[in-house]
Write an enzyme that holds these catalytic residues in place. Structure first.
Site, PDB file in Angstrom:
ATOM      1  N   THR A   8      20.571 -39.191   1.917  1.00 16.66           N
ATOM      2  CA  THR A   8      20.746 -38.249   0.804  1.00 16.66           C
ATOM      3  C   THR A   8      21.941 -37.339   1.051  1.00 16.66           C
ATOM      4  O   THR A   8      22.737 -37.077   0.148  1.00 16.66           O
ATOM      5  CB  THR A   8      19.466 -37.415   0.613  1.00 16.66           C
ATOM      6  OG1 THR A   8      18.393 -38.274   0.249  1.00 16.66           O
ATOM      7  CG2 THR A   8      19.653 -36.360  -0.463  1.00 16.66           C
TER       8      THR A   8
ATOM      9  N   GLU B 209       0.816  -1.203   0.000  1.00 21.00           N
ATOM     10  CA  GLU B 209       0.000   0.000   0.000  1.00 21.00           C
ATOM     11  C   GLU B 209       0.857   1.264   0.000  1.00 21.00           C
ATOM     12  O   GLU B 209       0.549   2.241  -0.685  1.00 21.00           O
ATOM     13  CB  GLU B 209      -0.926   0.008   1.228  1.00 21.00           C
ATOM     14  CG  GLU B 209      -1.921  -1.136   1.253  1.00 21.00           C
ATOM     15  CD  GLU B 209      -1.413  -2.372   1.985  1.00 21.00           C
ATOM     16  OE1 GLU B 209      -2.242  -3.097   2.569  1.00 21.00           O
ATOM     17  OE2 GLU B 209      -0.176  -2.616   1.984  1.00 21.00           O
TER      18      GLU B 209
ATOM     19  N   ARG C 125      13.695 -23.678  -4.993  1.00 22.24           N
ATOM     20  CA  ARG C 125      14.404 -23.511  -3.716  1.00 22.24           C
ATOM     21  C   ARG C 125      14.381 -22.057  -3.253  1.00 22.24           C
ATOM     22  O   ARG C 125      14.246 -21.777  -2.059  1.00 22.24           O
ATOM     23  CB  ARG C 125      15.851 -23.983  -3.862  1.00 22.24           C
ATOM     24  CG  ARG C 125      16.010 -25.484  -4.021  1.00 22.24           C
ATOM     25  CD  ARG C 125      17.478 -25.851  -4.222  1.00 22.24           C
ATOM     26  NE  ARG C 125      17.667 -27.297  -4.341  1.00 22.24           N
ATOM     27  CZ  ARG C 125      18.841 -27.881  -4.522  1.00 22.24           C
ATOM     28  NH1 ARG C 125      19.945 -27.135  -4.634  1.00 22.24           N
ATOM     29  NH2 ARG C 125      18.928 -29.201  -4.607  1.00 22.24           N
TER      30      ARG C 125
ATOM     31  N   ASP D 179      24.571 -38.259  -1.822  1.00 19.47           N
ATOM     32  CA  ASP D 179      24.548 -37.242  -2.876  1.00 19.47           C
ATOM     33  C   ASP D 179      25.481 -36.075  -2.594  1.00 19.47           C
ATOM     34  O   ASP D 179      25.828 -35.330  -3.516  1.00 19.47           O
ATOM     35  CB  ASP D 179      23.126 -36.706  -3.067  1.00 19.47           C
ATOM     36  CG  ASP D 179      22.161 -37.758  -3.575  1.00 19.47           C
ATOM     37  OD1 ASP D 179      22.595 -38.901  -3.789  1.00 19.47           O
ATOM     38  OD2 ASP D 179      20.976 -37.432  -3.757  1.00 19.47           O
TER      39      ASP D 179
ATOM     40  N   LEU E 202      22.464 -27.983  -1.626  1.00 14.88           N
ATOM     41  CA  LEU E 202      21.140 -27.524  -1.181  1.00 14.88           C
ATOM     42  C   LEU E 202      21.015 -26.002  -1.214  1.00 14.88           C
ATOM     43  O   LEU E 202      20.350 -25.401  -0.367  1.00 14.88           O
ATOM     44  CB  LEU E 202      20.819 -28.060   0.227  1.00 14.88           C
ATOM     45  CG  LEU E 202      20.841 -29.590   0.376  1.00 14.88           C
ATOM     46  CD1 LEU E 202      20.542 -29.983   1.817  1.00 14.88           C
ATOM     47  CD2 LEU E 202      19.853 -30.251  -0.578  1.00 14.88           C
TER      48      LEU E 202
ATOM     49  N   CYS F 182      -0.698  -0.196   7.615  1.00 11.82           N
ATOM     50  CA  CYS F 182      -1.121   0.281   6.299  1.00 11.82           C
ATOM     51  C   CYS F 182      -2.539   0.842   6.334  1.00 11.82           C
ATOM     52  O   CYS F 182      -2.887   1.710   5.529  1.00 11.82           O
ATOM     53  CB  CYS F 182      -1.021  -0.843   5.272  1.00 11.82           C
ATOM     54  SG  CYS F 182       0.684  -1.318   4.920  1.00 11.82           S
TER      55      CYS F 182
END
Length: 347
Positions: free
Chosen positions: A203, A55, A191, A207, A211, A91
């Site tokens: 993971t 606003e 992400r 991996d 991230l 506002c």
């Protein structure tokens, strides 16, 4: 104005609001326009958390030669104007101070600090208020915000990639490239839109993911790693101290100041505890990129809001089966250079 005009200008509010994606959480995304005799004379959106709201930016955008029209204009805003002092003044007070006499609101803000108080303040000042214009769309764009405040947990997005025949990793969980580089870039955009990103121990070890959203722009999500015994090697990326990281463990852990740890009881239901802790830490949304086991735990608990499943073109001879999604409502499908991405909402 008639309903068609109201919806037209509210749609513009939503377009503006979406421009704040990934930048304003834990605040909601909000857009506002000022309309005089069917013409937009000012518009704005909430650009950055802690900075001026939609606003304010809308009023400030009005050209100097047209500022005399502000009291004669109608303000459209996608979410009820706030009535409390947060990082910025209310506002609702701004609208009253400018003498605006007509305000059209997309949806009511159910956050307890607002929850109708902004509307009451406007009406008390003699302002005509209309609500419920494109209400479903206005709630949808802020589904993370509403879920967080109404259900007292983060909004949860599940994501995984699977081969054409339904495997998400090779034999013994060995990493296998499934999605293409264009889908990878889209995932990094996703992400940037969430406050946290979560994986499990397997993971994180197998991996060794970063991230982060290095293939996109914007703020990296907080890394959340479920690691009961803190077994992820200290040489892995999640220990590099590059972005805030929280390890979820069975006991208070020494993280050498590089990360935080969150101690939970792994002998009882873990996810409700985790949801409570994340809510207390004001983490409004998480992207779950864990392995099949972690993803299936969220599905079994009914703790998910969206799922995004990337199916690549490859077929694997064997491997780790992808999760089985239940109680899911298909939303839409898109093609990305051969990859198929299916979007679902929790039913």
């Amino acid at each position: 104005m008639n309903s068609t005009f109201n919806e037209f200008f509210m749609q513009r509010c939503l377009e503006l609001a979406a421009m704040g994606a990934g930048q304003v959480a834990p605040n909601p995304m909000v857009g506002a326009v000022l309309v005089h005799q069917g013409r937009i004379i000012g518009e704005g959106y909430h650009r950055q958390y802690g900075q001026t709201h939609a606003e304010v930016n809308c009023v400030n955008s009005v050209a100097e030669e047209e500022r005399s029209l502000i009291p004669l204009a109608t303000m459209y805003v996608s979410l009820e104007p706030c009535a409390h002092h947060g990082k910025t003044p209310p506002c609702a007070d701004l609208i009253v101070s400018h003498g605006i006499k007509h305000v059209v609101i997309g949806c009511v803000d159910t956050f307890s600090a607002v929850a109708g108080k902004g509307i009451k303040k406007l009406e008390k000042a003699g302002i005509q208020v209309e609500t419920g214009i494109l209400e479903a769309a206005c709630r949808q764009i802020n589904r993370r915000f509403f879920t967080f405040h109404e259900q007292k947990r983060p909004y949860i997005v599940l994501k995984w990639a699977q081969s054409r025949n339904g495997f998400m990793a090779g034999a013994n969980g060995a990493p296998v490239r499934i999605s293409n580089v264009y889908s990878d870039r889209l995932v990094h955009k996703w992400r940037s839109e969430e406050m946290g990103i979560l994986v499990g121990t397997r993971t994180a070890i197998n991996d060794n993911p970063r991230l982060n959203n290095r293939l996109w722009t914007g703020k990296d999500p907080v890394r959340l790693v479920i690691d009961r015994e803190l077994t992820v090697p200290r040489t892995h990326h999640v220990w590099d101290g590059s972005i805030p990281t929280i390890f979820i463990t069975a006991a208070a852990a020494d993280t050498n100041g590089l990360t935080e740890s969150m101690s939970l009881d792994f002998e009882t239901d873990l996810l409700p505890q985790l949801m409570k802790q994340l809510h207390q830490r004001q983490i409004q949304s998480i992207l779950v990129e864990g392995g099949s086991y972690v993803l299936q735990q969220f599905i079994a608990a009914g703790l998910w809001d969206e799922a995004r499943v990337i199916t690549g073109t490859a077929t694997l001879p064997e491997g780790l089966p992808a999760p089985v999604l239940t109680h899911a409502t298909p939303a839409h499908t898109m093609q990305v250079a051969g990859d198929r991405i299916d979007f679902y909402y929790s039913a």
